[in-house]
Write a protein that holds these residues in place. Sequence first.
Motif, PDB file in Angstrom:
ATOM      1  N   VAL A 107      27.616  35.713  31.833  1.00 51.39           N
ATOM      2  CA  VAL A 107      26.243  35.561  31.344  1.00 51.39           C
ATOM      3  C   VAL A 107      25.607  34.366  32.051  1.00 51.39           C
ATOM      4  N   ILE A 108      24.307  34.349  32.052  1.00 51.44           N
ATOM      5  CA  ILE A 108      23.468  33.223  32.489  1.00 51.44           C
ATOM      6  C   ILE A 108      23.576  32.943  33.983  1.00 51.44           C
ATOM      7  N   ASP A 109      24.775  32.580  34.443  1.00 47.30           N
ATOM      8  CA  ASP A 109      24.937  32.085  35.806  1.00 47.30           C
ATOM      9  C   ASP A 109      25.357  33.223  36.728  1.00 47.30           C
ATOM     10  N   SER A 110      24.559  33.481  37.789  1.00 48.73           N
ATOM     11  CA  SER A 110      24.883  34.525  38.749  1.00 48.73           C
ATOM     12  C   SER A 110      25.574  33.985  39.991  1.00 48.73           C
ATOM     13  N   SER A 111      25.855  32.691  40.015  1.00 48.05           N
ATOM     14  CA  SER A 111      26.505  32.084  41.172  1.00 48.05           C
ATOM     15  C   SER A 111      28.006  32.324  41.133  1.00 48.05           C
ATOM     16  N   ILE A 112      28.598  32.283  42.310  1.00 48.31           N
ATOM     17  CA  ILE A 112      30.058  32.284  42.451  1.00 48.31           C
ATOM     18  C   ILE A 112      30.447  30.882  42.880  1.00 48.31           C
ATOM     19  N   ASN A 113      31.247  30.219  42.065  1.00 43.28           N
ATOM     20  CA  ASN A 113      31.618  28.831  42.319  1.00 43.28           C
ATOM     21  C   ASN A 113      33.093  28.746  42.691  1.00 43.28           C
ATOM     22  N   VAL A 114      33.372  27.919  43.663  1.00 42.12           N
ATOM     23  CA  VAL A 114      34.747  27.598  44.023  1.00 42.12           C
ATOM     24  C   VAL A 114      34.989  26.161  43.582  1.00 42.12           C
ATOM     25  N   TRP A 115      36.012  25.972  42.734  1.00 42.79           N
ATOM     26  CA  TRP A 115      36.266  24.679  42.097  1.00 42.79           C
ATOM     27  C   TRP A 115      37.509  24.031  42.692  1.00 42.79           C
ATOM     28  N   ASP A 116      37.482  22.734  42.698  1.00 41.51           N
ATOM     29  CA  ASP A 116      38.695  21.948  42.882  1.00 41.51           C
ATOM     30  C   ASP A 116      39.139  21.532  41.485  1.00 41.51           C
ATOM     31  N   VAL A 117      40.323  21.990  41.067  1.00 45.14           N
ATOM     32  CA  VAL A 117      40.733  21.780  39.678  1.00 45.14           C
ATOM     33  C   VAL A 117      40.892  20.305  39.351  1.00 45.14           C
ATOM     34  N   ARG A 118      41.004  19.473  40.362  1.00 41.22           N
ATOM     35  CA  ARG A 118      41.132  18.042  40.117  1.00 41.22           C
ATOM     36  C   ARG A 118      39.784  17.365  39.893  1.00 41.22           C
ATOM     37  N   ARG A 119      38.724  18.093  40.172  1.00 43.95           N
ATOM     38  CA  ARG A 119      37.379  17.563  39.931  1.00 43.95           C
ATOM     39  C   ARG A 119      36.628  18.600  39.115  1.00 43.95           C
ATOM     40  N   PRO A 120      36.749  18.537  37.791  1.00 46.66           N
ATOM     41  CA  PRO A 120      36.389  19.689  36.940  1.00 46.66           C
ATOM     42  C   PRO A 120      34.920  19.822  36.582  1.00 46.66           C
ATOM     43  N   TYR A 121      34.055  18.930  37.041  1.00 43.93           N
ATOM     44  CA  TYR A 121      32.685  18.991  36.555  1.00 43.93           C
ATOM     45  C   TYR A 121      31.662  19.373  37.625  1.00 43.93           C
ATOM     46  N   ASP A 170      22.049  38.879  40.022  1.00 40.48           N
ATOM     47  CA  ASP A 170      22.514  39.182  38.671  1.00 40.48           C
ATOM     48  C   ASP A 170      23.982  38.768  38.587  1.00 40.48           C
ATOM     49  N   ILE A 171      24.574  38.961  37.426  1.00 39.07           N
ATOM     50  CA  ILE A 171      25.932  38.491  37.185  1.00 39.07           C
ATOM     51  C   ILE A 171      26.902  39.094  38.190  1.00 39.07           C
ATOM     52  N   SER A 183      31.201  41.478  44.205  1.00 38.50           N
ATOM     53  CA  SER A 183      30.337  42.554  43.716  1.00 38.50           C
ATOM     54  C   SER A 183      29.578  42.038  42.508  1.00 38.50           C
ATOM     55  N   GLY A 184      28.493  42.736  42.169  1.00 37.40           N
ATOM     56  CA  GLY A 184      27.689  42.264  41.058  1.00 37.40           C
ATOM     57  C   GLY A 184      26.904  43.353  40.384  1.00 37.40           C
ATOM     58  N   ARG A 185      26.332  43.002  39.253  1.00 35.75           N
ATOM     59  CA  ARG A 185      25.510  43.949  38.505  1.00 35.75           C
ATOM     60  C   ARG A 185      24.134  44.129  39.132  1.00 35.75           C
ATOM     61  N   ASP A 186      23.864  43.400  40.198  1.00 34.67           N
ATOM     62  CA  ASP A 186      22.617  43.602  40.920  1.00 34.67           C
ATOM     63  C   ASP A 186      22.741  44.715  41.949  1.00 34.67           C
ATOM     64  N   SER A 187      23.850  45.509  41.832  1.00 36.31           N
ATOM     65  CA  SER A 187      24.092  46.668  42.711  1.00 36.31           C
ATOM     66  C   SER A 187      24.325  46.256  44.154  1.00 36.31           C
ATOM     67  N   MET A 188      24.914  45.086  44.357  1.00 37.62           N
ATOM     68  CA  MET A 188      25.144  44.578  45.702  1.00 37.62           C
ATOM     69  C   MET A 188      26.624  44.275  45.920  1.00 37.62           C
ATOM     70  N   LEU A 189      27.060  44.500  47.150  1.00 38.22           N
ATOM     71  CA  LEU A 189      28.386  44.116  47.616  1.00 38.22           C
ATOM     72  C   LEU A 189      28.190  43.129  48.761  1.00 38.22           C
ATOM     73  N   TYR A 190      28.752  41.913  48.614  1.00 36.63           N
ATOM     74  CA  TYR A 190      28.534  40.845  49.579  1.00 36.63           C
ATOM     75  C   TYR A 190      29.830  40.489  50.299  1.00 36.63           C
ATOM     76  N   HIS A 191      29.646  40.100  51.549  1.00 34.89           N
ATOM     77  CA  HIS A 191      30.715  39.526  52.372  1.00 34.89           C
ATOM     78  C   HIS A 191      30.307  38.068  52.629  1.00 34.89           C
ATOM     79  N   HIS A 192      31.066  37.097  52.060  1.00 38.63           N
ATOM     80  CA  HIS A 192      30.675  35.688  52.093  1.00 38.63           C
ATOM     81  C   HIS A 192      31.492  34.919  53.109  1.00 38.63           C
TER      82      HIS A 192
END
Length: 791
Positions: free
Chosen positions: A254-268, A279-280, A296-305
């Motif tokens: 919900v809410i956020d449509s971004s894909i985030n890559v996290w470093d678990v040692r820096r959680p914020y 969309d999501i 893939s997403g609910r915006d009917s798109m398939l992305y290659h990043h």
Amino acid sequence: MSTFSVAQEGPVNALALNRDNNQVAIGGRNVFKVYHIEDDKFQEICNLRSSKHLSLGFSCNDVSWCTIDDHYLATAATNGHVCVWNLTKMGKAMQEQDYQDHKRTVNKVNFHATEAYKLISGSQDGTMRYFDIRTKNAVAVFQSNTESVRDVQFSPHNPYVFAAVSDNGSVQLWDVRKPEKYQQQYTAHSGPVFACDWHPETMWLATASRDKTIKVWDLISKPTLEYTIHTMASIGHVKWRPQYKYHIASCAIVIDSSINVWDVRRPYIPFASFNEHRDIASGVAFRGDPNIFLSSGRDSMLYHHSFGDAQRPASKANLHGLTVNSKGEVTQAIKINTAPMVNNGSHSSLTKAVGIKRKTSTSQTADTFHQAVSNMFEFKRSNCKNGDEALTCLGLAKNYLLHGRSVSELCEHNSAVARQFGKDEIANIWKIFKTIYGEEFVQNSINNLNSGGAGDDVATVIETPLGNHERNIGVEPGSEPDQKSKGGDTPGAQFSGGDEETENEDQPDHASANSAFPNYLNVRNGCLPKGDFSFGENELDVELDGVGPDFHNGFQIYNHITPRFSQDWTLPNEAFPVRHEITDQSPPPEQFPNHFHAPDLHEETHTVQYDDQPPGLLTLSKPPKKRIWDSAEIVIDALKHYADLGDTQTSATVLIVLGDSRRYLSGLNEALQEHWLLGYIELLNRYKLWDVATQIIKLSWLPSVNQLNNQSTTVNTNCGKCMKPLQRVGWLCDRCHSTEHGLCSICHQVVKGLYVWCQGCSHGGHIAHMKQWVSQYKTCPTGCGHRCEYI
């Protein structure tokens, strides 16, 4: 490689990569396709939804590609079916298996990492089913005893173990050989767990939940929480980044449509963020290369990043931080250079130490994002005299006045003392307490208590018309009014607007007549009406506490203080009792002109029929209450604030200075007051301010503190010759009859007055002699060899 995409006919719920990472399968309600991934585009290979023989009931909720045989795909359907597809066949034959074991929606399907024909599924019915795609039925059924199973994942470290997460926030570890009961279960989140993923290199399991956190669990022995990532929305999918031990990708539900890559040692703050979806995002899959992944997403798109196109939120963060609080204190955070540095004297020792010890990795997979080290510096105002907090505390304790004067004077003096020692904030606090609890406040409080309680009295203006019946009641035309009408006993005579002034010597004094309201005397002109007016005879016998009648437009106006009562009352038509029946009455008030003209005493009057029970002129029901601001809550919070800061001196001295005004602080716990006083006394004893500590004990209103001075101060001493306790007196030993204990060890004379002795060897003498001795020597002056270090 740059970012590219392809649009679909409808929302995409899931995607899966094949073994070689060159093909991708996507599934949704209206989408089920396989694409070949080229350098800059997706090339469609087949569309499994275009076949006329496929039922619409097979809408894909999840899709999985066999990691050993590229020919097989598995899909999870919303109608509870698990389907296995063979891409080498055509038409209806492509659907090789259709398992209908689940009773509700299937949320997840996964092929085994090493067993080509083994498949597991998790469903809303709370079960997990283990399939061999070569057979028609499930090989094993696992009962989770939960409402729903959201995700199942085979462990890459043990071929027989898989993890399952549920809506109740728990994680279960199962052995496929033992379907009777799970191996281990623990609660991972406070809300439903939507996804999990095993770390490819370490025995870590990442879980994502509705509680907006991603947690990393170490499962080597018992489950141990290693890291927690806090996100802005509920997380629906997680995937570890290959070759990066501490990196994990996530997408929200919900809410956020971004894909985030996290470093678990820096959680914020995310390491990288991809914002292409509108969309999501519904799924993430890395192509083996840590810098390339598909979504893939609910915006009917398939992305290659590509990571080259990612946004780096950390790069936008300020490397230096500076803040100033209300007290003028400054806090600064600065980045430390992690590269080895030469000691040139311009850096702090901490900075140099961190820079020397920090190793710079040269590998290609090195992560420099987390290696951020900072120092925080706090700069405080030097509010203390000579910069020493202890000296300030001593100065305040010695110069504060706690009794002997009024509250206003004590607060004023203590405010000046606090300001002298640089405590401007404490000085303002004393000023505030002077304003709140000065003599004016106390007097007003006493007045409110005497008048029936603070906040319950209101000033009411009552207007009564002056009619003929107040002037010449019962007087015939042409006749002279009798003596009583002129001013004898007639209550209205004293308010007559005529030329003749009358006196009534029989009227009681106004001060005694208004003793019910002593706090409102002399409000305006220092005199009160001498009349004894009341509202009715039996309803409420309270005198009008006025300040003399005020005439305005022909109406008498009284300032009346209405006491507290619950019943309604009605103002009668007459302001005073009538001595006989009224035969002549003035016109009703509503017929009066705005400007009142007093009639002549000899003017002919007309007889008007008077009703037995005329309606009242004024009716008042539940008079409003005047609200008085109660400062007790704010004062208590202020005292607690300073006590929490460790300043028990301010909290204790304020309570002592307030004196009787402490009764207004009814919400302050007595145990807390005792704690503050004892803490301040202990502080004074630590600084050897015995006289001030004794004064605090004496001024205490709490018996537990006030009785500290009543405790025994007897000190038992020993004879300096035979070392036996002295029983009766402190200078004569009952055993050896020696008086050596009463002699000075230096001058050998009897000590008259204060005697000081060593608690170790019991030898002592005059204070001045012993002080002079210990300033030069450490051993006892008697030669006993004891080191008298406590004298």
